[in-house]
Design a protein around this motif. Sequence first.
Motif, PDB file in Angstrom:
ATOM      1  N   PHE A   1      -3.566  -0.243   2.249  1.00 26.81           N
ATOM      2  CA  PHE A   1      -2.243   0.320   2.030  1.00 26.81           C
ATOM      3  C   PHE A   1      -2.356   1.793   1.623  1.00 26.81           C
ATOM      4  CE2 PHE A   1      -1.559  -4.247   1.022  1.00 26.81           C
ATOM      5  CZ  PHE A   1      -0.626  -4.523   2.006  1.00 26.81           C
ATOM      6  N   GLY A   2      -1.498   2.611   2.206  1.00 29.97           N
ATOM      7  CA  GLY A   2      -1.500   4.033   1.888  1.00 29.97           C
ATOM      8  C   GLY A   2      -2.482   4.853   2.698  1.00 29.97           C
ATOM      9  N   GLN A   3      -3.057   4.301   3.749  1.00 28.89           N
ATOM     10  CA  GLN A   3      -4.152   4.978   4.446  1.00 28.89           C
ATOM     11  C   GLN A   3      -3.718   6.249   5.178  1.00 28.89           C
ATOM     12  OE1 GLN A   3      -5.767   2.225   7.405  1.00 28.89           O
ATOM     13  NE2 GLN A   3      -3.783   1.224   7.522  1.00 28.89           N
ATOM     14  N   ARG A   4      -2.420   6.403   5.461  1.00 28.84           N
ATOM     15  CA  ARG A   4      -1.957   7.625   6.118  1.00 28.84           C
ATOM     16  C   ARG A   4      -0.935   8.374   5.258  1.00 28.84           C
ATOM     17  NH1 ARG A   4      -1.858   3.588   9.990  1.00 28.84           N
ATOM     18  NH2 ARG A   4      -3.591   3.650  11.472  1.00 28.84           N
TER      19      ARG A   4
ATOM     20  N   TYR B   1      -2.341   8.598  -1.696  1.00 27.26           N
ATOM     21  CA  TYR B   1      -2.567   7.155  -1.745  1.00 27.26           C
ATOM     22  C   TYR B   1      -3.581   6.689  -0.701  1.00 27.26           C
ATOM     23  CZ  TYR B   1       1.239   6.776  -5.033  1.00 27.26           C
ATOM     24  OH  TYR B   1       2.015   6.911  -6.156  1.00 27.26           O
ATOM     25  N   ASP B   2      -4.177   7.609   0.025  1.00 27.71           N
ATOM     26  CA  ASP B   2      -5.163   7.245   1.050  1.00 27.71           C
ATOM     27  C   ASP B   2      -6.519   7.004   0.379  1.00 27.71           C
ATOM     28  OD1 ASP B   2      -5.101  10.014   0.454  1.00 27.71           O
ATOM     29  OD2 ASP B   2      -6.284  10.471   2.237  1.00 27.71           O
ATOM     30  N   THR B   3      -6.547   6.001  -0.478  1.00 19.84           N
ATOM     31  CA  THR B   3      -7.692   5.722  -1.349  1.00 19.84           C
ATOM     32  C   THR B   3      -8.368   4.426  -0.920  1.00 19.84           C
ATOM     33  OG1 THR B   3      -6.537   6.823  -3.184  1.00 19.84           O
ATOM     34  CG2 THR B   3      -8.376   5.376  -3.752  1.00 19.84           C
ATOM     35  N   PRO B   4      -9.525   4.503  -0.270  1.00 17.47           N
ATOM     36  CA  PRO B   4     -10.193   3.275   0.148  1.00 17.47           C
ATOM     37  C   PRO B   4     -10.809   2.497  -1.002  1.00 17.47           C
ATOM     38  CG  PRO B   4     -11.500   5.196   0.747  1.00 17.47           C
ATOM     39  CD  PRO B   4     -10.199   5.710   0.236  1.00 17.47           C
ATOM     40  N   GLY B   5     -11.158   3.188  -2.101  1.00 18.77           N
ATOM     41  CA  GLY B   5     -11.719   2.503  -3.262  1.00 18.77           C
ATOM     42  C   GLY B   5     -13.086   1.925  -2.976  1.00 18.77           C
TER      43      GLY B   5
END
Length: 459
Positions: free
Chosen positions: A119-122, A126-130
Motif C-alpha cells: 500500500f502506498g507504493q506510488r 508512503y512508498d515505504t517497502p519496509g
Amino acid sequence: MTDDHDTAPAPAPRYLGAGAEAAAHRATLTGPVPEHLPQRLTITLWDFSWYTRAEPGGPFADLDAACAQAAALGYNTIRICAAPLLLFSGLEHEGQSLDDLAADLEIEGLGASPHGGFFGQRTRWYDTPGGYRIDLRARLLQLFESAECHGLVVILATWEYQQSPAYARSSAWFEAIDAVPMADRYALLGASWNRMLAFLTDAGHRDTIALVELHNEVDFSILPPLGEGADAGTGGAAEVARLRQAHPDLLVTASYGKPPHLAMHQVPDGLGAAQFHVYSYGVLDALQKLVDIRSEGSADFPNAMLSSLLVQDAPTPAEYGRAAEWKYRATVVTDQMIYGYDWLDADAWDTWLYSNYGPYREVMEREIESRVIAIAEWARWKSVPAVVGEGWIGYTPLHGTFEEGPVGRALAEHGIRTALDHGVWGMVLCSNAAPHHPMWADEGWQRRMNAEILGGPGT
C-alpha cells in the motif's frame, strides 16, 4: 520688489498609487539568528523518511552518502522528524516501553497488499517497502555526525501526531501517544524535547541544531489549537515559551501547514521563529475535488472522473484491500488517496493539470507571493527569523511531474525569490527536492537555486 513666484512654496510631491512613503528595503533578515548558524538556510526536507526509507538500496540506506549528496547540491540544512515521543517520552503500551521499541524499531510502511506490492507504493512519503529494523536513537546520532561532517545543520521537528507511527510494524508507538489526553499532548512534547536536547547536547551536537519545532503543522495534526489554554499558561504556545526559556540559545517554535495569512494576528505570541508552510494548490485542488480523492467513505468512490484517470488494469478498492485499520487512525492521509495515487495514470493526471493550468496561473503566483510576504511581515513585526519549511504546490502522486516540471519549477522560483526579497532566513527549493523523491535527480536546478539563495540579498 519681490516676485510672489520666487517665494511660493514648492508643490508637495505626488505619490500616484505608491503611498506616502517609499517601501523600506526588506531584504534584511526579519529577525536575528544565532551567529554560529548560516545567514541563509537552504533546506532539504527529509521528514521521517530518513528512517522509514532506509531499506537496503533505499534513499537513506547510507546516511553519510545522503548528507554528502545534499551538501554537493548546495544544501546546508536538513529538516527531520526526530521522533522525540518515541525516543524520550518514557511512555509504554501494554507493558512495552517505547524506549525498547525505538531500540529495535521494525519499519513496515503501510504493509503488503493482497493484490500485490504494498500500500502506498506510488504515493509520495508512503512508498515505504519496509522489511528492516533500526535502532533509532543510534541512527539519530549517526545523522548528526554525518551532517556535521558535511557542513549541514539540522531542523528538529516531529510528525508523530500526524503520521510517523503509521510506518512501524507495531501499533505500540501510535497507541501509546494516542492514549495521552488531547489537553496533555503539548506538555508531553515539551518534556520529550527537553530530554532529547539534553541527549544531543551531551553528545556534542548542540551547535548543529538550527531550529526546534514543538510539532510539524499543528493545524493539520491530532493536537489542540496551538493557542488554546494560553490564558491558563497551558497548551502549545505556553510549551514553546517554556522550551525557549529553558534553551535561550536555541530557536524554538511550532510550524503551521496553513497559517492564517489574512489574519496573522491570530497566530499566538511567543514563537521563536515563523516556520510556516506555503502551498498554493490552485489547479491541483480543482482536480482533487473533481476526483474526490481526499475524502473517506464516499459511496461512489472511485467516481467517474477518477476512474477515467486510472490505469487500465486498476483493481477496485475492494480488490486492492486496505492497510491495518490502526494505520489509518495514525495518519491524516485517507484510504481514498492511498488507493487513488497508487492506481492513477500519472501521465493522464499531469495532462489534466497542464491543460487546465492557464486560468489558475496568475492566482497561484499571487497566492504564493502574498503568503510569503504575510509570513515575512509577521516575522519582522515579532523580530524573529522566518522560514518556509515546506512549499510550493501540494501533494502530488509519486510519478506525477507537474511540480517537478517547468510550471512547478517556475512557481518555486517565484516563491524563493519573493522570500529572499523579504528577508526570509530559510526555505525549501520544493517539498519534493529530497532523496526520496524523483526531483532529487534534477541536480542542475537544485545547484542553481541553492547558489541563488546562499548568494541572495542580505547575505
